[in-house]
Enzyme design. Structure first.
Site, PDB file in Angstrom:
ATOM      1  N   HIS A 193      19.808  -6.952 -49.075  1.00  0.00           N
ATOM      2  CA  HIS A 193      18.783  -7.146 -48.026  1.00  0.00           C
ATOM      3  C   HIS A 193      19.409  -6.494 -46.953  1.00  0.00           C
ATOM      4  CE1 HIS A 193      16.300  -8.571 -44.505  1.00  0.00           C
ATOM      5  NE2 HIS A 193      15.662  -8.980 -45.513  1.00  0.00           N
ATOM      6  N   ASN A 242      11.017 -14.890 -47.861  1.00  0.00           N
ATOM      7  CA  ASN A 242      12.547 -15.166 -47.498  1.00  0.00           C
ATOM      8  C   ASN A 242      12.612 -15.659 -46.232  1.00  0.00           C
ATOM      9  OD1 ASN A 242      15.214 -14.315 -46.947  1.00  0.00           O
ATOM     10  ND2 ASN A 242      14.892 -12.106 -46.310  1.00  0.00           N
ATOM     11  N   TRP A 243      13.350 -16.527 -46.104  1.00  0.00           N
ATOM     12  CA  TRP A 243      13.128 -17.828 -45.006  1.00  0.00           C
ATOM     13  C   TRP A 243      14.253 -17.192 -44.281  1.00  0.00           C
ATOM     14  CZ3 TRP A 243      12.592 -23.574 -46.684  1.00  0.00           C
ATOM     15  CH2 TRP A 243      11.260 -23.592 -47.094  1.00  0.00           C
ATOM     16  N   LYS A 244      15.230 -16.318 -44.458  1.00  0.00           N
ATOM     17  CA  LYS A 244      16.650 -15.937 -43.858  1.00  0.00           C
ATOM     18  C   LYS A 244      17.198 -17.425 -43.225  1.00  0.00           C
ATOM     19  CE  LYS A 244      13.924 -12.229 -42.457  1.00  0.00           C
ATOM     20  NZ  LYS A 244      14.112 -10.599 -41.710  1.00  0.00           N
ATOM     21  N   GLU A 282      12.066  -2.013 -48.677  1.00  0.00           N
ATOM     22  CA  GLU A 282      12.019  -2.572 -47.050  1.00  0.00           C
ATOM     23  C   GLU A 282      12.407  -1.613 -46.267  1.00  0.00           C
ATOM     24  OE1 GLU A 282      11.704  -7.059 -47.373  1.00  0.00           O
ATOM     25  OE2 GLU A 282      13.750  -6.661 -47.306  1.00  0.00           O
ATOM     26  N   GLU A 324      19.618  -6.655 -44.001  1.00  0.00           N
ATOM     27  CA  GLU A 324      20.388  -7.540 -42.929  1.00  0.00           C
ATOM     28  C   GLU A 324      21.923  -7.935 -43.583  1.00  0.00           C
ATOM     29  OE1 GLU A 324      17.766 -10.802 -42.361  1.00  0.00           O
ATOM     30  OE2 GLU A 324      16.332  -9.130 -41.232  1.00  0.00           O
ATOM     31  N   GLY A 378      10.864  -7.343 -39.470  1.00  0.00           N
ATOM     32  CA  GLY A 378      10.774  -8.100 -38.397  1.00  0.00           C
ATOM     33  C   GLY A 378      10.279  -7.389 -36.897  1.00  0.00           C
ATOM     34  N   SER A 429       7.402  -6.730 -42.222  1.00  0.00           N
ATOM     35  CA  SER A 429       6.112  -7.144 -41.348  1.00  0.00           C
ATOM     36  C   SER A 429       4.852  -7.364 -42.147  1.00  0.00           C
ATOM     37  CB  SER A 429       6.139  -6.131 -40.263  1.00  0.00           C
ATOM     38  OG  SER A 429       7.063  -5.999 -39.287  1.00  0.00           O
TER      39      SER A 429
END
Ligand code: PEP
Length: 247
Positions: free
Chosen positions: A94, A8-10, A165, A96, A171, A210
Site C-alpha cells: 500500500h 481497507n480500514w487502515k 491506487e 502508505e 484519502g 477516494s
C-alpha cells in the site's frame, strides 16, 4: 472471475468497534456470492473478525505482513499467523507502507513470495504520485512497480490481485476519473500478459482512491475495472454496503 470489493480500514477500530461494525454489516449483505466482499481490519481485530465472518461468505484480509514465518522481528506479524486467524487475503505494498514505512519494491516482492507460499492471496498496490503523473511518468512508474514486485513469481500471476491506487487520489476526496483508471488498468493488463501470457485475464485489477457510494458505479461500469479497494468509505458499514451493491 467474480469482482472484488475490498475495505481497507487502515488504523481504525478497536475490537469492540469491529464487533459492532460486523454485526451491522452482515445484516446489510444480502447476496455475498454475487461478488467477492473483503474486510481488512487492523491486526488486533483479525481474530474476532475471523470468528464473526466464518460461514458468512464475507472474506477476511490483513493490511500487511512480514516476509518471514517467525523470528526476531519485534512488532511484526507473519503469514502463518494471519492464515490461522482466518485471513485469505493480504494487502501488500500500500502506498502508505511505501511512503511512511519505507517499503521498497524488493521487500514487497519478498512479502508476495511469502504470502503465496502460505496460500494467502495478495493484493499488490501500485500507483504514481502527483509529481510523477504531472511529469508524464505514470506508466513507467507502474511498470517498474509491477515488474519488480512480480520478479521470480511470474508463474503465479493468477494467484495475485493488483490494485491501481494513484497516490494523489488516496484519502484526498478527488478520485481519478474512470477514464484515467481504465487507461492504467489496460496498461497493467497488457503488462501482465507480457509477463505471463499463460495467465492472461486471471489477475483482477482493482481501482482504489477516494471511492464513495456516489462514484462507485461510475468505476464499476467499465469491464476493465475488476473491483474496488476502498479506504475511508469502508469504515461505515452502510456506506461500504452501498459500494458493494452499487453495480
Ligand atoms: C486505500 O486506503 O487503499 C484507499 C483507497 O483509501 P481511500 O478510499 O480513503 O482513498
Amino acid at each position: 472471475m467474480r469482482r472484488l470489493i475490498a475495505g481497507n480500514w487502515k488504523m481504525h477500530k478497536t475490537v469492540s468497534e469491529t464487533r459492532e461494525y460486523i454485526e451491522k454489516f452482515l445484516r446489510l449483505v444480502e447476496h455475498p456470492e454475487s461478488r467477492e466482499i473483503l474486510l481488512c481490519p487492523p491486526f488486533t481485530s483479525l481474530y474476532v473478525a475471523g470468528e464473526m465472518l466464518e460461514g458468512s461468505g464475507v472474506k477476511l484480509g490483513a493490511q500487511n505482513c512480514h516476509y518471514e514465518k517467525s523470528g526476531p522481528y519485534t512488532g511484526e506479524v507473519s503469514p502463518p499467523m494471519l492464515k490461522e486467524v482466518g485471513c485469505e487475503y493480504v494487502i501488500i505494498g500500500h502506498s502508505e507502507r511505501r511512503q511512511l514505512f519505507g517499503e521498497s519494491d524488493e521487500v514487497i516482492n519478498k512479502k508476495l513470495v511469502a504470502c503465496l507460499e502460505e496460500g494467502l492471496r495478495p493484493i499488490l498496490c501500485v500507483g504514481e504520485t502527483r509529481e510523477e503523473r504531472e511529469a508524464g511518468m505514470t506508466f513507467k512508474v507502474i511498470e517498474t512497480q509491477v515488474r519488480l514486485a512480480l520478479s521470480g513469481i511470474e508463474e503465479h500471476t493468477d494467484r495475485i490481485d493488483i490494485a491501481y491506487e494513484p497516490v494523489w487520489a488516496i484519502g484526498s476526496g478527488t478520485p481519478a476519473t474512470p477514464q484515467d483508471a481504465v487507461e492504467v488498468h489496460t496498461f497493467i493488463r497488457q503488462l501482465l500478459s507480457e509477463i505471463n501470457p499463460k495467465n492472461e485475464g486471471r489477475t483482477r485489477i482493482l481501482y482504489g482512491g477516494s471511492v464513495k457510494p456516489q462514484n462507485a458505479k461510475e468505476f464499476m461500469k467499465h469491464e476493465e475495472i475488476n473491483g474496488l479497494l476502498v479506504g475511508g468509505a469502508s469504515l461505515d458499514p452502510e456506506s461500504f454496503a452501498q459500494i458493494v451493491y452499487s453495480f
